[in-house]
Every structure is written in C-alpha cells, then in structure tokens.
Design a protein around this motif. Structure first.
Motif, mmCIF file in Angstrom:
data_model
loop_
_atom_site.group_PDB
_atom_site.id
_atom_site.type_symbol
_atom_site.label_atom_id
_atom_site.label_comp_id
_atom_site.label_asym_id
_atom_site.label_seq_id
_atom_site.Cartn_x
_atom_site.Cartn_y
_atom_site.Cartn_z
ATOM 1 N N HIS A 185 6.654 -60.919 -18.223
ATOM 2 C CA HIS A 185 6.625 -62.095 -19.458
ATOM 3 C C HIS A 185 8.053 -62.985 -18.923
ATOM 4 O O HIS A 185 7.804 -64.212 -19.276
ATOM 5 C CB HIS A 185 6.771 -61.478 -20.813
ATOM 6 N N ASP B 198 7.293 -66.987 -17.874
ATOM 7 C CA ASP B 198 8.048 -67.874 -18.891
ATOM 8 C C ASP B 198 9.117 -68.802 -18.193
ATOM 9 O O ASP B 198 9.678 -69.520 -18.615
ATOM 10 C CB ASP B 198 8.593 -67.349 -20.163
ATOM 11 N N SER C 107 2.130 -64.899 -21.622
ATOM 12 C CA SER C 107 3.133 -63.823 -21.424
ATOM 13 C C SER C 107 3.349 -63.508 -22.914
ATOM 14 O O SER C 107 2.871 -64.002 -23.793
ATOM 15 C CB SER C 107 4.247 -64.669 -20.888
ATOM 16 N N ALA D 25 8.074 -75.722 -24.966
ATOM 17 C CA ALA D 25 7.935 -75.580 -23.730
ATOM 18 C C ALA D 25 7.475 -76.840 -22.871
ATOM 19 O O ALA D 25 8.073 -76.975 -21.720
ATOM 20 C CB ALA D 25 6.683 -74.394 -23.566
#
Length: 666
Positions: free
Chosen positions: A376, A380, A400, A657
């Motif tokens: 993960h 990320d 993730s 994000a």
C-alpha cells in the motif's frame, strides 16, 4: 546436548548472592535461582521422575573462575538451582532485571557448564535482549535454546567472557559440532541432489498464490518498476492455469538473467531492496508450477529468456528454446522490463469462495486484496526513496489498503527504538494507532450503508476485525507480517480490536530479526516487544474505553424538608446538569477541534483524533491559502468544525490525491 539458558532475575532470587544480602534488600530467603519446569523437561528429559539433577558448573569469583558442584532441586511446581551462594564482592551489581545466562551440556551426568550474571544495563544484556533468540522471554520467565536456536547468544557470551564460556573440556558423549568442523572423508561418491526432489523442497516454503506473486513484485519494485501488469489466464481459456507478471523495470542482460535463474544466486542487495536471499524468484515460482520462464530486456537491448522445467533438469541447464507463439505474445515486454511466466500452475488445495462469484473470480479478488495491503505504501507513493507504483490485475488497477489510513484513525506519537548491532545501533520506528469503531464509521457515512460496509471490510482486512488487531511489521516499507500481538499478550481481547501498531525496520536488521526466506515472518526480540508493549498499551486501553458502558451520573438534591437524595440521571454517556463528565464514559463531552500547521509535502491536510478525543486538523505549510484560512478561524470552534467536516468530504471524494498529483507535476 548443549543448551543456552536465559533468565531475567527477580527480587526473590537475588538472596543467592551474599553481596546483595549485605545491602539489606533481600525480600525472600530461598537463596536459589528458579528454573521453569518446561526448561528442565527440555534440557533434562530423562530426569522426569528425579527430584534432583546434579550439575558441575564454572562461575566467576573475585580471584578467578572456579568450578563447584550444584544441583537443580524439584519444588512443588518448578525447580531451583541450589548449592552455591557466592560471597564475592563482584556481585554487588546484582539487581532485579539482571540477566542470568548458563551454558550447559546435559548429555552427561553430572551435567557440565558455566553460568554468569550481567547487569541490566550491561551491553551484553542489551544485545541479547535485542536478539530475537530471546523473544520468548517476553511471555516466559526462562528460555532454553539448543544449537542454532541460540547461536548468536552463545557467540556473544563466549566473546564477552571467553575465560568462562570457552572452556576446552569436551565431555564424553558430546557430539554437537559446528558445521564444517567434522572430519571429512578423503574420498567417496559424487552425490549431486536430485533436481525434482530439490525443487519440491524449495517449493515448500509456505507460499500461497498471493504471497508468491508478492515475492515477484518485490523484484520488480527493486528494479525500479513503476508499472506492473499481472495477467491471470482463465483456466477454461484453453491453456490451463497460467500467469504473467510483467514490469517496466530496468530489465536484465543475458548474464544477469542467467545469474537470476541460479538457485541461491549471488545477488547483491542494496539497503532499500525488497529481496533477501537471491531465492525469491525460484522459490515463489516453483511453489506454483513446475515450469516457469523469465523474459527480460534492457533499454535498447535484445530480449532474452530462460526456462526451468522441474521434469527436465538432470543436467542443471536452463532452457532457451523458442517460446510457443501464444506464450511469446503473452510475455511481450516493452522497451525495457521483465516478465515472469508461470505455466500449468497448480490449483490451491482449497479454493477461495465469495458469495455470488465463481472461485476463479474470488481467487483474483484475494490476490488484489493481498497486493493492495502488502504494497500500500508503494501504491500510494508513500514509500521513502521509491517512485509511486501502479499494479494491474487483468487490466484492473489494484487499490491500496492502508491498515491505519482511514481518515478517522487516531495516530499517537512515533517512537524510535535503538537496537544494538555489530557496528552501533539500528533504528526501529514504532507507532500506535486507534481505529474508529463500527458505530463511528456508520455515523460517518450516514444513510450510505454500502459505503459504510465497504469501509468496515477494508479496515478489517475482509475478515474479522478482532483478528486484524495487533502489530503490523514493515521491512523497507513493505508489509511482511500483520495481526496478533506476538508474545506480548497471549490472548486477543475483543475490546482491543481497534488498536494497531506499525513497526518499521530496514534490511540491515534482517538477520537480527530472523526474517524468513519467504519474507512473511519475523521474530521480535524481547527488547522490541517490551518497548512495543509500552506504546501499544495506551492504544489498547483507549480501545477498551470505547466499548466500556457509561456509568450513570449521581447527583445530590436537597428537598424542602432539608433531606438529601441521590438521583441517577442521563442516558449512557450523558452527564447530569451540573455534574462533572465521567472520564470512563464511552461517549465523552464534546471535544475541541484544533488546527496545527506542519511542515510536510506528504499531505495537504490530515484529520486526526487526539489523545483527549478532540479532533485535530493538520495543514501543510506548503498549502499557503488553506493554512491561512485555518489560522484565521482557529479560535472559532464552529468554523473549525465546519472546516473539518468539509475536508472530510473532500477526502471521501479523493480530492486530496488529485490535488497532490497535480501539484507534483507543477
């Protein structure tokens, strides 16, 4: 039979030393060292019915090393080592927590050996307790290590006190020898291993399909891949079970490919590499199939491939025969990269199942969940020193699953633990987290029950949340072991299921922490477990408080007649007018929302729950406008709560994000 025996001494055992008695601190007069029954049974299995086991032991005195006859005597439940109470001044340092270490050969009668005591702050004590060989001292008062189980501890003791622990007597009947010290025969038959049997042995390292694929992905990431495409062919597509794992890493030339295919290759790993033994490619592949092929290409170079077939390895020559047309198409690499091809894969002994889907679809889902959890940080873009990695399975992007990444997770302060190593100290990062409860997650999503259920599934690793509590161990940012509390707590409490602890270390601690060959298991030393316990205990208690029923508040009222009466009021968690809040209540009074500016580029904003239960908005100083807004309204609780709620909505929509990605491009 040689054993290393370790024990952390307690108050009631130190009366064995006259120097301790002279300090006037003796609390018991047993004047002997306790021996656990389990240790006695293991070290002296033939003495089950005996009441006394004879010993001939060396120990230190003020003048020299002496030998004295002692014995281990049966008590009601356990045993005690008696027969020698040293009067020497050198033992003035003994205190509770000192390390008692004994090396004993129990293969003769009387058993022979030596013992010593080290202070709690002695480098020997610290190093032994930092070694995973001592890990069982967390849950047991004494451990007995045989052979390789205690090889590092034995070497350390011999180095620290060679005059005591490197005694040259070799008792009759001793057959324990270090590897390579036995007398070798000058001749004999040449006996190379049978390839097929060796492959079967190498394949039996405990891999599942998801863990085997993860081992291959390790190699891709270590070779600077940013995209990894996994194609899992349908078993009814005409070619049986097959899989390709293709990356855009730097690739290999012919010589590097040949070395990679060697069993036990002499690979040189950097400090941040995810590989370990030069074995992962072969072990992971053979755990799934008898025949696998690796195709690789460096930039502007030719394509090379080699195949291992367990049924055709008598000459130990890897095949480079042309690939079948459909395989050549399936294993195409780009301008540079590597493809691992598994052919005629074995089906698992037990196929995964999921309601409403076929077993193959469930198998793909299980693989996606495993990779999303294990990698993960890479998915990320949060793995330090690594570029963001994207993984696809049959064209679908792997999402993730950060086990402590939920926006309502409360993070405690990170602690650094220094672990003694040969050239100084290595650092282990430890941090505790408190997860939101099921009710809190449902309240977060309101009427959207589907979103709440998805949240609960992901945070619970698609299993029982009770089993996912505990320690999450990362090696070079890759999750290698998760769930459970090791030897720290023997049982899993339902009320502590919201507590998790992350433990981060680098490959420089691989040997010390006994990372296994498939990189799925690690042993945490007694030192680490002791420190982790202090850190985890806070989160566990806070988790328990969330499940603790609120106590009704009692107030005293005075009537017209002057009589007083106690009155209980309020629903669970509510506070009666004029009464003080109940600190143990699972529904605390409304907490303050605070704003804090932090220097980071890892996030634009982050919502945390502080130790007092209040909400904290962390804003990156690089987000100038947001930081200015947060600072301007920081004194207005209504405004800060509204800002927190708005940012929470943006997180659910994955706006942050996108914002960070665009900012990175700028």
């Amino acid at each position: 039979m040689h054993f290393v025996i370790l024990r952390l001494l307690k108050h009631n055992e130190l009366g064995m030393f006259h120097a301790y008695r002279r300090l006037g601190k003796e609390v018991a007069k047993q004047r002997a060292i306790n021996f656990d029954a389990e240790v006695v049974v293991r070290v002296f299995p033939a003495a089950k019915r005996a009441d006394r086991i004879e010993l001939s032991l060396r120990y230190e005195t003020d003048a020299s090393v002496q030998k004295k006859d002692q014995w281990i005597k049966r008590q009601e439940k356990n045993w005690r080592m008696e027969g020698n109470c040293p009067k020497d001044d050198l033992y003035q340092f003994v205190r509770p927590g000192c390390l008692f270490a004994m090396i004993v050969d129990s293969g003769v009668r009387p058993a022979v050996g030596a013992w010593a005591v080290f202070s709690a702050d002695d480098p020997v004590t610290r190093t032994i307790l930092a070694n995973p060989e001592s890990c069982d001292l967390t849950s047991n008062s004494m451990v007995a290590l045989h052979g390789d189980e205690g090889s590092r501890t034995l070497a350390l003791l011999q180095q620290a006190k060679p005059h005591l622990f490197e005694h040259k007597e070799s008792p009759v009947g001793d057959r324990d020898q270090e590897p390579g010290t036995r007398q070798q025969s000058p001749g004999g038959p040449h006996l190379p291993p049978d390839p097929k049997r060796l492959v079967n042995i190498l394949a039996s390292v405990g891999h599942t399909l998801p863990s085997a694929v993860a081992d291959i992905v390790d190699n891709s990431i270590s070779k600077d891949a940013t995209e990894i495409h996994i194609t899992f062919g349908r078993p009814d597509s005409g070619h049986g079970r097959w899989m390709t794992i293709t990356d855009n890493g730097i690739g290999m030339n012919q010589d590097r490919l040949a070395e990679a295919m060697r069993i036990g290759s002499e690979a040189v790993y950097g400090g941040a590499d995810l590989g370990k033994f030069g074995y992962g490619l072969k072990g992971a592949s053979w755990s799934q199939t008898k025949r696998f092929t690796v195709i690789s290409r460096q930039a502007k170079g030719p394509v090379h491939h080699l195949t291992w077939d367990a049924d055709n390895m008598t000459s130990w020559v890897a095949s480079n025969e042309p690939l079948a047309p459909w395989i050549a198409t399936a294993t195409t690499v780009g301008e540079h990269g590597t493809c691992v091809f598994w052919e005629n894969m074995r089906p698992p002994l037990s196929m995964p199942t999921a309601k409403g889907t076929d077993p193959f679809t469930a198998e793909v889902a299980e693989l996606e969940r495993h990779l999303g959890l294990v990698f993960h940080r890479f998915l990320d873009g949060k793995a330090s020193g690594r570029r963001k990695v994207t993984v696809f399975i049959n064209g679908t992007r792997v999402i993730s699953n950060d086990p402590v990444g939920h926006p309502r997770v409360a993070a405690y302060d990170q602690k650094q633990i220094r672990v003694p190593v040969t050239n100084g100290n290595a650092l282990v990062q430890v941090r505790a987290y408190l997860l939101p409860s099921e009710d809190e997650i449902k309240a977060l999503h309101g009427p959207d029950t589907i979103a709440a259920r998805q949240d609960l599934d992901r945070i619970g690793m698609y299993g029982r949340r009770n089993e996912s509590q505990g320690i999450y161990v990362y090696r070079n940012n890759r999750l290698i072991q998760w769930g459970g509390w090791h030897q720290i707590w023997g049982t899993v409490d339902e009320k502590t299921k919201l507590a998790r602890v992350t433990v981060d270390f680098g490959s420089d601690l691989d040997d010390l922490l006994s990372v296994n060959i498939s990189k799925q298991q690690v042993k945490l030393s007694q030192q680490l477990q002791t420190e982790i316990k202090k850190i985890a205990d806070v989160a566990r208690k806070d988790s328990q408080r969330k499940f603790r029923p609120a106590k009704p508040q009692t107030t005293t009222t005075t009537g017209a007649s002057g009589r007083t009466a106690s009155v209980q009021s309020g629903a669970p968690g509510e506070v009666a007018p004029g009464a003080q809040p109940n600190k143990a209540s699972s529904v605390p009074a409304e907490k303050q929302t605070s704003v804090r500016s932090v220097r980071t580029t890892a996030f634009a904003w982050k919502l945390n729950t502080g130790l007092t239960g209040g909400q904290e908005i962390q804003v990156s100083a690089s987000e100038v406008e947001l930081a200015a807004l947060a600072n301007a309204i920081s004194e207005d609780q209504g405004a800060t709560r509204a800002l927190a709620s708005f940012l929470e909505r943006l997180d659910r929509a994955a706006v942050q994000a996108t914002l960070l990605t665009r900012k990175g491009r700028e």
